[in-house]
Scaffold this active site. Structure first.
Site, mmCIF file in Angstrom:
data_model
loop_
_atom_site.group_PDB
_atom_site.id
_atom_site.type_symbol
_atom_site.label_atom_id
_atom_site.label_comp_id
_atom_site.label_asym_id
_atom_site.label_seq_id
_atom_site.Cartn_x
_atom_site.Cartn_y
_atom_site.Cartn_z
ATOM 1 N N HIS A 151 0.870 -1.171 0.000
ATOM 2 C CA HIS A 151 0.000 0.000 0.000
ATOM 3 C C HIS A 151 0.912 1.227 0.000
ATOM 4 O O HIS A 151 2.081 1.140 0.377
ATOM 5 C CB HIS A 151 -0.862 -0.035 1.274
ATOM 6 C CG HIS A 151 -1.960 0.972 1.298
ATOM 7 N ND1 HIS A 151 -1.762 2.277 1.707
ATOM 8 C CD2 HIS A 151 -3.270 0.867 0.971
ATOM 9 C CE1 HIS A 151 -2.908 2.932 1.634
ATOM 10 N NE2 HIS A 151 -3.840 2.095 1.188
ATOM 11 N N TYR A 152 0.394 2.366 -0.395
ATOM 12 C CA TYR A 152 1.236 3.565 -0.423
ATOM 13 C C TYR A 152 1.584 4.082 0.975
ATOM 14 O O TYR A 152 2.506 4.875 1.145
ATOM 15 C CB TYR A 152 0.597 4.681 -1.257
ATOM 16 C CG TYR A 152 -0.680 5.251 -0.682
ATOM 17 C CD1 TYR A 152 -0.646 6.284 0.254
ATOM 18 C CD2 TYR A 152 -1.923 4.761 -1.074
ATOM 19 C CE1 TYR A 152 -1.816 6.804 0.785
ATOM 20 C CE2 TYR A 152 -3.092 5.277 -0.555
ATOM 21 C CZ TYR A 152 -3.035 6.294 0.367
ATOM 22 O OH TYR A 152 -4.194 6.805 0.894
ATOM 23 N N ARG A 153 0.876 3.631 1.999
ATOM 24 C CA ARG A 153 1.149 4.112 3.357
ATOM 25 C C ARG A 153 2.320 3.371 3.984
ATOM 26 O O ARG A 153 2.669 2.264 3.587
ATOM 27 C CB ARG A 153 -0.085 3.954 4.231
ATOM 28 C CG ARG A 153 -1.188 4.904 3.836
ATOM 29 C CD ARG A 153 -2.303 4.940 4.847
ATOM 30 N NE ARG A 153 -3.249 5.974 4.480
ATOM 31 C CZ ARG A 153 -4.553 5.793 4.426
ATOM 32 N NH1 ARG A 153 -5.079 4.622 4.726
ATOM 33 N NH2 ARG A 153 -5.344 6.786 4.079
#
Length: 180
Positions: free
Chosen positions: A127-129
């Site tokens: 995920h981008y997080r």
């Protein structure tokens, strides 16, 4: 078993700090559930690089990776960067769907920079997080230094050991700083 709530922890050892001129020499992953219980440890991979590449390491990396035995493991390894990436993704696919887990670890933005430069498919698996334990360490240093100081790390600078310590450190902050 795949679960979108599982967390992927990763640590890389590199020849230096610049993803444009340095390379990944070791990687490891651990998958935990959302409560930080270890579900599986992925492959621990020393990635082969030539003596010429290893000779470009600075004094700290030469000393640290030499003392841990990592430099010798890198020399003896037959695993390429692409093979290491493929093995790691194959492991992760068993536990977490693509794009669901944040990338988890300590100073994880640095690892992500190297993945973006050298292992784009693996970087895209996350995920981008980010779930960066270093954020809590920095907050504890300012708001509760005794909590930060009460967690001691072994500092072996081996990827699997570092991940285990990151998970333990997050448990420590959860119990003593966040108090959940």
């Amino acid at each position: 078993m795949q679960n979108p709530q599982n967390l992927i922890w990763i640590d890389l050892e590199m020849t230096g700090l610049d993803p444009d001129s340095d390379v990944i020499i070791e990687m490891a992953t651990i998958v935990t559930d959302s409560e930080l219980n270890t579900l599986a440890e992925g492959p621990v991979i020393a990635i082969h690089h030539s003596d010429e590449v290893l000779a470009r390491m600075d004094e700290w990396n030469t000393r640290t990776h030499g003392a841990s035995g990592l430099t010798q493991r890198v020399r003896e390894s037959k695993v390429s960067m692409a093979e290491a990436e493929a093995q790691t993704i194959a492991f992760l696919e068993q536990w977490v769907p693509k794009g669901k887990s944040p990338i988890c670890g300590n100073s994880i933005c640095q690892d992500r920079r190297f993945l973006y430069r050298h292992m784009r498919n693996l970087e895209n698996y996350f995920h981008y997080r980010n779930l960066d334990v270093s954020t809590l360490k920095e907050l504890a240093a300012r708001w509760a230094p005794d909590v930060r100081d009460s967690f001691k790390k072994g500092n072996t600078h081996l990827a699997l050991d570092d991940i285990r310590e990151s998970i333990a450190e997050l448990r420590h902050y959860r119990e003593h700083f966040i108090k959940l």
